[in-house]
Design an enzyme around this catalytic site. Structure first.
Site, mmCIF file in Angstrom:
data_model
loop_
_atom_site.group_PDB
_atom_site.id
_atom_site.type_symbol
_atom_site.label_atom_id
_atom_site.label_comp_id
_atom_site.label_asym_id
_atom_site.label_seq_id
_atom_site.Cartn_x
_atom_site.Cartn_y
_atom_site.Cartn_z
ATOM 1 N N ASN A 1 -72.334 54.524 -19.632
ATOM 2 C CA ASN A 1 -70.878 54.636 -19.512
ATOM 3 C C ASN A 1 -70.301 55.040 -20.862
ATOM 4 O O ASN A 1 -71.037 55.220 -21.835
ATOM 5 C CB ASN A 1 -70.279 53.316 -19.015
ATOM 6 C CG ASN A 1 -70.631 52.167 -19.944
ATOM 7 O OD1 ASN A 1 -70.222 52.154 -21.098
ATOM 8 N ND2 ASN A 1 -71.435 51.231 -19.445
ATOM 9 N N LYS B 1 -62.144 38.017 -12.250
ATOM 10 C CA LYS B 1 -63.362 37.905 -13.087
ATOM 11 C C LYS B 1 -63.327 36.629 -13.938
ATOM 12 O O LYS B 1 -64.353 35.986 -14.136
ATOM 13 C CB LYS B 1 -63.503 39.138 -13.995
ATOM 14 C CG LYS B 1 -63.894 40.391 -13.232
ATOM 15 C CD LYS B 1 -63.946 41.627 -14.133
ATOM 16 C CE LYS B 1 -64.065 42.889 -13.269
ATOM 17 N NZ LYS B 1 -63.948 44.126 -14.029
HETATM 18 N N1 CTP Z 1 -70.790 41.870 -17.624
HETATM 19 C C1 CTP Z 1 -72.044 41.349 -17.845
HETATM 20 N N2 CTP Z 1 -73.098 41.774 -17.094
HETATM 21 C C2 CTP Z 1 -72.938 42.702 -16.144
HETATM 22 C C3 CTP Z 1 -71.663 43.256 -15.906
HETATM 23 C C4 CTP Z 1 -70.598 42.809 -16.680
HETATM 24 O O1 CTP Z 1 -72.193 40.495 -18.716
HETATM 25 N N3 CTP Z 1 -73.975 43.099 -15.430
HETATM 26 C C5 CTP Z 1 -69.650 41.365 -18.413
HETATM 27 C C6 CTP Z 1 -69.047 42.394 -19.344
HETATM 28 O O2 CTP Z 1 -69.663 42.323 -20.615
HETATM 29 C C7 CTP Z 1 -67.587 41.960 -19.388
HETATM 30 C C8 CTP Z 1 -67.343 41.345 -18.018
HETATM 31 O O3 CTP Z 1 -68.639 40.997 -17.519
HETATM 32 O O4 CTP Z 1 -67.339 40.965 -20.345
HETATM 33 C C9 CTP Z 1 -66.671 42.234 -17.026
HETATM 34 O O5 CTP Z 1 -67.309 43.479 -16.987
HETATM 35 P P1 CTP Z 1 -66.720 44.662 -16.096
HETATM 36 O O6 CTP Z 1 -67.612 45.835 -16.245
HETATM 37 O O7 CTP Z 1 -65.248 44.834 -16.387
HETATM 38 O O8 CTP Z 1 -66.783 44.047 -14.644
HETATM 39 P P2 CTP Z 1 -67.929 43.786 -13.633
HETATM 40 O O9 CTP Z 1 -68.161 42.315 -13.573
HETATM 41 O O10 CTP Z 1 -69.106 44.646 -13.912
HETATM 42 O O11 CTP Z 1 -67.240 44.199 -12.275
HETATM 43 P P3 CTP Z 1 -66.749 45.650 -11.783
HETATM 44 O O12 CTP Z 1 -67.747 46.641 -12.357
HETATM 45 O O13 CTP Z 1 -66.850 45.541 -10.311
HETATM 46 O O14 CTP Z 1 -65.359 45.853 -12.277
#
Ligand code: CTP
Length: 395
Positions: free
Chosen positions: A206, A335
């Site tokens: 990403n 979240k």
């Molecule tokens: N995070 C994590 N491990 C993952 C995905 C996310 O630790 N596999 C953590 C990120 O570091 C961040 C938080 O969770 O602090 C939210 O990450 P985000 O990418 O915004 O959300 P997701 O939980 O992945 O949900 P979505 O992609 O559906 O928005």
């Protein structure tokens, strides 16, 4: 360093030329910089260089050049920090013994500001017992003394005695100018993207640049914390004084986080973790074939959720980030609850001036009691300090 008044005192060593870069970096960081040079320093670099860089007249001696008759008293009392760089064996001896025989040494004797000493000299001079004794005296008197670097010296010998790099001096200055309100705190921060290999030349990832996580690590370090930074691949230099653990995949990030979480008072997950990885990683480059290709993906572990689920065993202030392109508040609040967080920092990554790949950010900080605080648009360094202020109030 906005509004901070810093005096750079330059003495007569060959590394005086590096002081030009030091002054430039301090001015760039927003400090008001004044420069004092000894008579010997002027033999190496002209005052004009420092006048152009600092925007102020350089003071060289006690007689006739001072703007007022008591500059040698007021300068060191009205500034926040004095940096002596390079500091020769001579100025070190004078400071250790209270000798005041020119503008710079007299100012040091009268100063109330913190003083950062950056020694630089030939290696034999540095290990001379008299010099070592003088450095010990300065350390005991609460001068901040940097350890000189090792390497090739201007006198063509190899060894300790190099002036620390200007960027390292600036970082040390930041620490001296920052409140040490996180001293004794162990902080674990994740940053950057993760990359999930498809084959030896391709991966899923990403747009995260790691800037927000690195800014948090730098700010926490400056405020006295002991910081471990786990980061996916980014093009940033790890901040000075931080334990840096580079990782690539979400699995590697999870392992690094779990191995280092123990004893941490604060865990901040600023990384943008890939939610999925290819089910199979091809051993050879996948060749072009049919018009469409389907990749089978497997869900990655949610590291933050696992930290939240096990918070009782490893108590800490747990902070997540939410990168959103729509329904910022609702998604972030969900979240915060689902991952058992103490705070979530939400940013709208569809904006041009916030989120990924920018130097600025605008965030919402959301807390379990429903309280939401909006930041203004700030640099990521400023946002980092704001986030740390709020985390501190949660402790
Ligand atoms: N995070 C994590 N491990 C993952 C995905 C996310 O630790 N596999 C953590 C990120 O570091 C961040 C938080 O969770 O602090 C939210 O990450 P985000 O990418 O915004 O959300 P997701 O939980 O992945 O949900 P979505 O992609 O559906 O928005």
């Amino acid at each position: 360093m906005k509004d901070k008044k810093i005096i750079v005192g330059i003495t007569g060593g060959i590394a005086a030329y590096k002081a030009a870069e030091l002054v430039r970096l301090l001015v760039k960081a927003g400090a008001q910089v004044r420069v004092a040079m000894t008579a010997n320093a002027v033999r190496f670099v002209t005052p004009l260089t420092f006048e152009a860089l600092s925007g102020h007249r350089v003071i060289r001696d006690m007689w006739g050049q001072e703007e007022t008759t008591i500059d040698h008293i007021t300068w060191g009392q009205e500034s926040d920090l004095i940096i002596i760089a390079p500091a020769t064996a001579n100025i070190i001896a004078k400071m250790a013994h209270g000798i005041a025989d020119d503008f710079l040494s007299t100012m040091v004797v009268a100063a109330t500001a913190k003083i950062l000493v950056c020694p630089s000299m030939n290696d034999r001079m540095l290990i001379n017992p008299a010099v070592q004794n003088n450095l010990r005296i300065l350390n005991e008197r609460n001068f901040a003394v940097m350890v000189p670097g090792e390497g090739q010296l201007a006198c063509r010998s190899e060894g300790p005695g190099r002036l620390p790099e200007p960027q390292e001096i600036v970082e040390h200055a930041w620490t001296l100018l920052s409140p040490q309100d996180l001293s004794g705190q162990k902080v674990l921060i994740t940053a950057g993207p993760t990359i999930e290999p498809i084959d030896p030349v391709r991966y899923i990832s990403n747009r995260s640049s790691g800037r927000m996580g690195f800014a948090l690590a730098k700010a926490a370090r400056r405020r006295g914390a002991s910081v471990t930074l786990v980061s996916g691949p980014v093009s940033l230099m790890p901040p000075n004084g931080v334990t840096f653990i580079p990782v690539k995949t979400a699995d590697e990030m999870k392992n690094a986080v779990m191995e280092n979480r123990s004893g941490c008072n604060i865990v901040i997950k600023a990384a943008a973790v890939s939610d999925y990885r290819p089910k199979d990683r091809a051993q050879q480059k996948i060749k072009k074939g049919p018009d469409s290709l389907t990749l089978d993906l497997l869900k990655n572990p949610d590291i933050l959720s696992e930290l939240g689920d096990t918070k009782k065993q490893s108590p800490c202030v747990l902070v997540g980030f939410a990168a959103e392109t729509e329904d910022l508040l609702a998604n972030a609040e969900a979240k915060l609850k689902a991952k058992n967080l103490d705070m979530i920092v939400a940013n709208d990554v569809s904006r041009n001036d916030a989120g990924f790949e920018t130097d600025t950010n605008i965030v919402k900080m959301i807390f379990p009691d429903g309280h939401v605080e909006d930041s203004t648009l700030m640099t990521k360094d400023e946002v980092a300090d704001l986030i740390l202020d709020r985390i501190k109030s949660l402790k």
